[in-house]
Design a protein around this motif. Structure first.
Motif, PDB file in Angstrom:
ATOM      1  N   ALA A  69      40.534  54.069  37.138  1.00  0.00           N
ATOM      2  CA  ALA A  69      41.952  52.726  36.867  1.00  0.00           C
ATOM      3  C   ALA A  69      42.492  52.477  38.417  1.00  0.00           C
ATOM      4  CB  ALA A  69      42.975  53.779  36.537  1.00  0.00           C
ATOM      5  N   PHE A  70      41.588  53.285  39.461  1.00  0.00           N
ATOM      6  CA  PHE A  70      41.816  52.244  40.828  1.00  0.00           C
ATOM      7  C   PHE A  70      40.346  51.573  41.028  1.00  0.00           C
ATOM      8  CE2 PHE A  70      45.073  55.731  41.907  1.00  0.00           C
ATOM      9  CZ  PHE A  70      45.078  55.418  43.188  1.00  0.00           C
ATOM     10  N   VAL A  71      39.344  51.447  40.682  1.00  0.00           N
ATOM     11  CA  VAL A  71      38.468  51.240  40.628  1.00  0.00           C
ATOM     12  C   VAL A  71      38.076  49.326  40.166  1.00  0.00           C
ATOM     13  CG1 VAL A  71      36.037  50.747  40.356  1.00  0.00           C
ATOM     14  CG2 VAL A  71      36.722  52.892  41.315  1.00  0.00           C
ATOM     15  N   SER A  72      38.723  50.021  38.770  1.00  0.00           N
ATOM     16  CA  SER A  72      39.439  48.417  37.939  1.00  0.00           C
ATOM     17  C   SER A  72      40.301  47.712  38.591  1.00  0.00           C
ATOM     18  CB  SER A  72      39.485  48.932  36.437  1.00  0.00           C
ATOM     19  OG  SER A  72      38.140  50.042  36.247  1.00  0.00           O
ATOM     20  N   SER A  73      41.543  48.609  38.727  1.00  0.00           N
ATOM     21  CA  SER A  73      42.195  47.397  39.320  1.00  0.00           C
ATOM     22  C   SER A  73      42.188  47.328  40.873  1.00  0.00           C
ATOM     23  CB  SER A  73      43.655  48.544  39.739  1.00  0.00           C
ATOM     24  OG  SER A  73      44.139  49.429  38.346  1.00  0.00           O
ATOM     25  N   MET A  74      41.598  47.433  41.752  1.00  0.00           N
ATOM     26  CA  MET A  74      40.588  46.832  42.230  1.00  0.00           C
ATOM     27  C   MET A  74      39.895  45.548  42.346  1.00  0.00           C
ATOM     28  SD  MET A  74      38.029  48.268  45.435  1.00  0.00           S
ATOM     29  CE  MET A  74      36.624  47.838  44.122  1.00  0.00           C
ATOM     30  N   ILE A  75      39.446  45.246  41.088  1.00  0.00           N
ATOM     31  CA  ILE A  75      38.628  44.843  40.977  1.00  0.00           C
ATOM     32  C   ILE A  75      39.096  43.402  39.968  1.00  0.00           C
ATOM     33  CG2 ILE A  75      36.421  43.542  39.701  1.00  0.00           C
ATOM     34  CD1 ILE A  75      35.143  46.497  39.960  1.00  0.00           C
ATOM     35  N   PHE A  76      39.786  43.248  39.056  1.00  0.00           N
ATOM     36  CA  PHE A  76      40.793  42.775  38.005  1.00  0.00           C
ATOM     37  C   PHE A  76      41.922  42.326  39.770  1.00  0.00           C
ATOM     38  CE2 PHE A  76      38.215  45.628  35.355  1.00  0.00           C
ATOM     39  CZ  PHE A  76      37.937  44.137  35.180  1.00  0.00           C
ATOM     40  N   ASN A  77      42.417  43.117  39.851  1.00  0.00           N
ATOM     41  CA  ASN A  77      43.554  42.934  40.965  1.00  0.00           C
ATOM     42  C   ASN A  77      43.528  42.918  42.549  1.00  0.00           C
ATOM     43  OD1 ASN A  77      46.494  42.313  41.367  1.00  0.00           O
ATOM     44  ND2 ASN A  77      47.245  42.970  40.208  1.00  0.00           N
ATOM     45  N   HIS A  78      43.201  42.705  42.957  1.00  0.00           N
ATOM     46  CA  HIS A  78      42.688  43.056  44.347  1.00  0.00           C
ATOM     47  C   HIS A  78      43.905  42.905  45.249  1.00  0.00           C
ATOM     48  CE1 HIS A  78      41.163  39.138  44.695  1.00  0.00           C
ATOM     49  NE2 HIS A  78      41.605  38.993  45.771  1.00  0.00           N
ATOM     50  N   MET A  79      44.977  42.337  44.923  1.00  0.00           N
ATOM     51  CA  MET A  79      45.626  42.419  45.704  1.00  0.00           C
ATOM     52  C   MET A  79      46.419  43.391  45.416  1.00  0.00           C
ATOM     53  SD  MET A  79      46.005  38.729  47.198  1.00  0.00           S
ATOM     54  CE  MET A  79      47.104  39.605  48.042  1.00  0.00           C
ATOM     55  N   ALA A  80      46.882  44.080  44.669  1.00  0.00           N
ATOM     56  CA  ALA A  80      47.907  45.212  44.487  1.00  0.00           C
ATOM     57  C   ALA A  80      46.818  46.106  45.173  1.00  0.00           C
ATOM     58  CB  ALA A  80      48.143  45.804  42.997  1.00  0.00           C
ATOM     59  N   ILE A  81      46.234  46.682  44.137  1.00  0.00           N
ATOM     60  CA  ILE A  81      44.944  47.706  44.578  1.00  0.00           C
ATOM     61  C   ILE A  81      44.095  47.211  45.591  1.00  0.00           C
ATOM     62  CG2 ILE A  81      43.311  49.614  43.587  1.00  0.00           C
ATOM     63  CD1 ILE A  81      46.662  49.728  43.569  1.00  0.00           C
ATOM     64  N   THR A  82      43.700  47.519  46.824  1.00  0.00           N
ATOM     65  CA  THR A  82      42.397  47.556  47.727  1.00  0.00           C
ATOM     66  C   THR A  82      41.625  48.704  47.684  1.00  0.00           C
ATOM     67  OG1 THR A  82      44.029  48.348  49.795  1.00  0.00           O
ATOM     68  CG2 THR A  82      44.598  45.809  49.407  1.00  0.00           C
TER      69      THR A  82
END
Length: 562
Positions: A69-82
């Motif tokens: 979930a962290f890695v996917s969030s980094m890919i699709f929403n890199h502003m929230a999860i870096t």
């Protein structure tokens, strides 16, 4: 957490105990609070073992889902999860794994009767050697990353220096742990050991996932910059490597060594999984081979010769492709040469695998039906890793048939995709069938094994010396007769296995060190779209590289047992 119930049983002289007296050994039966009312100790032990595996598996599943979930969030929403957030999570997991590994090395494995048994099939030398080799390359990769980030510290985060430092410590500790204890069948602290192993497996899987996604982003940016530079010459990025030799060395070394990190994570996962399956396992001394076949380069001529020819030609093709790819965009002739090499080599490998499978069917060797977690994992990894290349091939087939299959380059890619599917299937059948065969042992070795077994039986049944000698002669004559009639089949198996080993090595080297025509030819990219095809390639390509490397190990096992 489990409790331990101690019982005594007759010792096995093949089992390894560090502190048990020579005439007895101690078994720690597993207990679990859900099954405390079971009347039978053995039944309670089996149920507790299943429960421990279930809970440790659930732990790993939740850790993997959280990290994904962290890695996917980094890919699709890199502003929230870096990327720094993902690195912090992985650093926490690595510190927890380090604490458990150190506790296992200094505490669990040194307890009385902790390692009564060792799995002779687990952690073969080529697997442990691969862990050390790829671990060394991964350490060097992190050193280059630290040096590169230190030079560009004005536009890089300090986390990019701390994370590789923790990674180096983790790799060193884990490699030492797997080299020393990959064969352990631990008999104490069962659930703690299972949870520690599963946590380490989950951490390695997340490191692999991050490496694949980072490689995806890096290659995407590199390809887009190449297109931009062709249109707008002279445009530079905000954070670029200064024109110094040391920076260029760090940059090129990082790019060159990057694929080895993904391989290291996958190998560690496979070894750790076997260790997890072996927790609490008790091995009967009848299942332990007295003499194991050794690797001998004897009786093989054509396999090494043809394989060496394929390797030399492959290196030449690879170098010509890389020269074109690094200097400018690869031209059409380079793609034709690259795919033509595969179209010639893949049918030869397929024919060899089919002939080897037929020879296996003609042999009279018995199947090895004993429980073997290492072999079961080998089969799963071969079948699972092959899905990477097979999946990409089917996507290519659909794209080519739907566009223009009559074009020369397209027809070569179509032939390559079909042959690659067939080669993967035939090679898997050959390797899996060979892994399930009993190893062939020469008459002299068989007589030595029989003598030792009969010597043990003699101590118990007090058979006569005459009866013992007649039994040994009967077995020796039987194997001499079998060897004289089947030697050509075994020679053929050794030739085929060695040829396939060398072919898989060159097919592993080419994509590992940068030859990616499946993305650079542009056909599938234009058909499926840039992002979709890149996701397909970066899922299938690492699996394909891992498949070739794992096939080498399986083929070496087939070669040795033949």
């Amino acid at each position: 957490m489990p409790g331990n119930k101690v019982s005594r049983q007759k010792p096995c002289h093949h089992c390894k105990s560090r502190s048990a007296p020579p005439d007895t050994s101690t078994i720690h039966y597993e207990k679990f609070w859900l099954y405390r009312h079971c009347s039978s100790v053995q039944q309670r032990h089996r149920q507790a073992q299943k429960a421990g595996q279930l809970f440790s598996g659930l732990l790993a599943m939740n850790v993997v889902f959280l990290g994904s979930a962290f890695v996917s969030s980094m890919i699709f929403n890199h502003m929230a999860i870096t990327l720094a957030d993902v690195w912090i999570l992985l650093s926490i997991l690595k510190v927890l794994c380090l604490c458990w590994i150190i506790y296992y090395l200094l505490g669990t494995s040194r307890q009385p009767h902790a390692v009564l048994y060792r799995d002779s099939h687990a952690g073969p030398i080529w697997i442990r050697g691969s862990v050390l080799l790829f671990g060394s390359f991964s350490i060097l990769l992190n050193v280059f990353q630290i040096g590169y980030s230190a030079i560009l510290i004005q536009c890089k985060s300090r986390v990019e220096i701390v994370f590789p430092s923790i990674e180096i410590l983790f790799i060193c500790t884990q490699a030492f742990f797997l080299w020393r204890h990959s064969k352990d069948c631990i008999q104490v602290q069962h659930n703690l050991t299972r949870c520690g192993l599963m946590l380490t497996i989950a951490t390695n899987l997340l490191l692999w996932l991050l490496a694949v996604t980072n490689d995806t982003i890096h290659m995407e940016i590199e390809s887009q910059l190449r297109e931009v530079e062709q249109r707008f010459a002279g445009k530079t990025a905000l954070c670029t490597c200064p024109n110094t030799t040391i920076c260029k060395v760090f940059q090129k070394g990082y790019i060159l060594l990057y694929p080895f990190n993904t391989e290291y994570c996958l190998i560690c996962c496979s070894v750790l999984y076997v260790m997890w399956k072996n927790v609490g396992r008790r091995i009967s001394h009848h299942h332990v081979p007295h003499i194991k076949p050794k690797f001998k380069l004897q009786g093989v001529v054509f396999g090494p010769l043809l394989g060496a020819t394929a390797v030399i030609i492959g290196i030449c093709v690879f170098m010509m492709y890389q020269i074109q790819a690094t200097s400018s965009a690869p031209n059409r002739q380079v793609f034709v040469m690259y795919y033509s090499y595969y179209i010639v080599l893949l049918p030869l490998m397929s024919v060899g695998a089919v002939i080897g499978t037929i020879i296996h069917a003609l042999e009279k060797r018995e199947l090895d039906t004993l429980k073997n977690p290492t072999r079961s994992l080998d089969v799963i990894l071969l079948m699972g890793a092959a899905l990477g290349q097979i999946g990409m091939s089917y996507f290519s087939i659909v794209a080519i048939v739907a566009t223009d299959p009559t074009d020369l380059l397209n027809s070569l890619i179509l032939s390559y995709s079909v042959l690659l599917i067939f080669q993967n299937i035939t090679q898997n059948v050959f390797i899996i069938d060979g892994l399930h065969r009993q190893p062939f042992i020469s008459p002299g070795e068989e007589e030595e094994i029989k003598e030792e077994q009969n010597r043990e039986a003699y101590d118990q049944r007090r058979v006569s010396v005459l009866e013992l000698g007649q039994e040994i002669r009967k077995v020796s004559l039987s194997y001499l007769h079998s060897y004289s009639h089947l030697s050509w089949k075994r020679r053929a198996l050794r030739e085929i296995s060695f040829f396939l080993v060398l072919c898989n090595i060159i097919l592993w080297v080419m994509p590992t060190f940068g030859a990616h025509p499946v993305f650079e030819n542009g056909l599938e990219k234009s058909f499926y779209g840039y992002s979709t095809w890149f996701a397909i390639v970066n899922f299938g390509l690492p699996l394909g590289v891992f498949y070739r490397m794992h096939s080498v190990g399986g083929l070496l096992e087939v070669y040795i047992t033949a």
